[in-house]
Design an enzyme around this catalytic site. Structure first.
Site, PDB file in Angstrom:
ATOM      1  N   SER A 116       0.791  -1.237   0.000  1.00 48.22           N
ATOM      2  CA  SER A 116       0.000   0.000   0.000  1.00 48.22           C
ATOM      3  C   SER A 116       0.821   1.284   0.000  1.00 48.22           C
ATOM      4  O   SER A 116       0.250   2.371  -0.036  1.00 48.22           O
ATOM      5  CB  SER A 116      -0.962   0.004   1.193  1.00 48.22           C
TER       6      SER A 116
ATOM      7  N   LYS B 204      -0.022   3.720  -2.697  1.00 49.01           N
ATOM      8  CA  LYS B 204      -1.041   4.765  -2.538  1.00 49.01           C
ATOM      9  C   LYS B 204      -0.431   6.153  -2.346  1.00 49.01           C
ATOM     10  O   LYS B 204      -1.115   7.157  -2.557  1.00 49.01           O
ATOM     11  CB  LYS B 204      -1.972   4.428  -1.370  1.00 49.01           C
TER      12      LYS B 204
ATOM     13  N   SER C 179      -6.305   3.166   4.407  1.00 52.60           N
ATOM     14  CA  SER C 179      -5.678   2.435   3.303  1.00 52.60           C
ATOM     15  C   SER C 179      -6.716   1.752   2.412  1.00 52.60           C
ATOM     16  O   SER C 179      -6.674   0.552   2.172  1.00 52.60           O
ATOM     17  CB  SER C 179      -4.682   1.395   3.842  1.00 52.60           C
ATOM     18  N   ASN C 180      -7.647   2.551   1.893  1.00 52.82           N
ATOM     19  CA  ASN C 180      -8.780   2.017   1.130  1.00 52.82           C
ATOM     20  C   ASN C 180      -8.373   1.728  -0.313  1.00 52.82           C
ATOM     21  O   ASN C 180      -8.096   2.635  -1.100  1.00 52.82           O
ATOM     22  CB  ASN C 180      -9.934   3.020   1.174  1.00 52.82           C
TER      23      ASN C 180
END
Length: 529
Positions: A83, A86, A323-324
């Site tokens: 992640s 992101k 953390s979508n």
């Protein structure tokens, strides 16, 4: 036709000049200040942990304002970032779309005569991940308030703002039923204000007594998902919630002694959103004669009702704190739509890659926007270059505030770092993005040293066989918060403060898909963290 070709963006070029790997000494430097030599020794000691012996670890630490390298270990090597991807996606989205960008959802009529829509009524989306069942109900109320009572045609779901490729390149097939790998569509719905687009919450509760059928419900309440309830009331909660592949049939089995919730990705979020909207129309007295179909709004259709989302600046909070994954992928396709007119992964990733290259990330490979793909690849040096460059952007204060903050217990402040580094010099200081997959862990972001000097850092580990060594990331971050150029620090004491000041690391899913601690805690939801 659903596209199946793989999308790869690889940019290779000159990498940032760093010092000798593992030495912390910039190339050409002579005698480092006592504090730098002390820092180097301590970080070397942390990274000598036996759990990293069969693994790969990359570390970069730089002074944010000058780019001075304070420490480097394999900083120019490519790692799976999870992640941490992101960071690139969110920064590129802010730069491309702007902090005030909003998604729009429209209801369009081909022709309206009095209280009747003659022909089709179209629900058209542009990817808004914040649409709840209540928002579709409010749209339906606005249609009724416009005087519409009857639609002679069909309810058309227009999701053509994006292409019809719903799952990312290289995503694991067995992650597909789980909400953190939900399908991407320009029309979607979320079950709660975490805005997990394309999912429902399946709730299981005890029934009338031991051995009796459990009670099962969904949020939002919808017939789009079919529940097969095989669960019974028992002395313990051991529930399995499984959506059958290619369907919206969810089988619930096991025993339940206390309420249990599971977030489940739906199959085809476009028709899920349309079903919620149609239910809302019926509640508000609007009758649609025809069926619900997928299609495109007529060119001359007029708007009957509209809704705009929160701004991108506001969306960054649930996106980055929690953390979508779905937010990352929706924003990727949205960037592609804006820049090249194509709401595709290929177009959006090209935008992110160009932005990253222009801001110091010279070597990378992007397959998605979230980091769920194991083929994504970044270097710690590239990540720190981006972090340093972002400080000069007009949107930086918004982005910096949206990153998880170490040791802050509020879920929408601390995010995935809320249970880490509490009671240390890093608490309330470190703003950083976590990253977690099986065998992958990362932490990259900002920390202010004991001298008040802003630093950027990136720690990425791949291929370990133990549980995720996030405690090493925490020790590094705490040590950086304690760093002074002219003073030594007792790293052993720093390590003790991390151990005593932090809650257990991000918890493991109940699913057998990943070993303990290998998924973002945010993906597991509060009851499981």
């Amino acid at each position: 036709m659903r596209l199946s070709r793989r999308i790869t963006i690889m940019l290779a070029g000159a990498v940032l000049a760093t010092g000798i790997a593992g030495s912390g000494v910039p190339a050409g430097a002579r005698d480092p200040a006592p504090g730098i030599a002390d820092l180097t020794r301590d970080l070397d000691q942390i990274l000598a942990d036996s759990r990293l012996a069969p693994a790969r670890a990359g570390v970069a630490v730089r002074v944010a304002a000058t780019g001075e390298d304070l420490y480097s270990l394999d900083a120019d090597k490519l790692f799976a970032p999870a992640s941490n991807t992101k960071l690139l996606t969110s920064a590129a989205a802010l730069d491309t779309l702007g902090t005030d960008f909003r998604f729009t959802t429209d209801v369009l009529a081909a022709s309206k005569v009095g209280r009747t829509v003659v022909g089709d009524l179209t629900l058209r989306g542009t990817g808004d991940p914040t649409m709840l069942a209540a928002d579709y109900d409010a749209l339906a109320a606005r249609v009724a308030a416009a005087g519409v009572k009857v639609v002679t045609g069909r309810l058309v779901a227009d999701d053509t703002w994006f292409d019809d490729v719903r799952l990312g390149t290289d995503w694991a097939w067995d992650d597909e039923p789980y909400y953190y790998a939900g399908q991407i569509s320009a029309l979607t719905a979320a079950p709660d204000t975490d805005y997990d687009a394309g999912s429902v919450i399946v709730s299981v509760a005890p029934g009338g007594g031991p051995g009796k059928a459990a009670k099962v419900s969904t949020t939002p309440a919808t017939d789009y998902v079919k529940i097969v309830n095989r669960a019974v009331t028992g002395d313990e909660t051991d529930v399995l919630v499984e959506r059958q592949h290619g369907t919206n049939t969810v089988v619930v089995s096991g025993t339940v002694s206390e309420p249990y919730d599971e977030w489940v990705a739906v199959w085809d979020p476009t028709l899920y959103a349309a079903a919620l909207f149609r239910d809302g129309l019926a509640r508000h007295g609007v009758k649609v004669i025809g069926p619900t179909v997928r299609g495109t709004a007529p060119a001359k259709a007029t708007a009957v009702a509209s809704r705009q989302s929160m701004t991108l600046g506001d969306l960054l909070v649930p996106f980055l704190k929690l953390s979508n994954n779905m937010h990352a992928e929706i924003l990727t396709k949205t960037m592609g739509r804006k820049v090249s007119g194509a709401g595709t992964w290929a177009a959006g990733l090209a935008v992110t890659a160009a932005f990253a290259q222009a801001n110091g990330v010279k070597t990378l490979r992007l397959r998605d926007g979230s980091g769920l793909s194991r083929m994504d690849a970044l270097t710690p040096a590239g990540i720190t270059a981006l972090l340093a460059a972002a400080r000069g952007k007009p949107w930086f204060p918004t982005w910096y505030a949206a990153l998880p903050i170490a040791g802050e217990p509020d879920r929408m402040v601390g995010g995935t770092l809320r249970s880490r580094m509490g009671g240390t010099a890093a608490a309330g200081n470190v703003h950083a993005k976590t990253g977690s997959l099986t065998g992958v862990t990362a932490l990259s972001g900002y920390v202010t040293s004991a001298d008040g000097e802003p630093l950027v850092f990136s720690v990425v580990s791949n291929g370990y066989l133990s549980g995720a060594p996030r405690d090493l990331e925490d020790r590094i971050a705490v040590r950086l918060a304690q760093f002074s150029r002219d003073a030594a620090v007792d790293e052993t004491a720093a390590a003790r403060s991390v151990t005593s000041g932090s809650s257990p690391q991000e918890a493991a899913p109940s699913s057998p898909l990943s070993p303990a601690g290998d998924l973002e805690c945010s993906w597991l939801k509060p009851a499981q963290c």
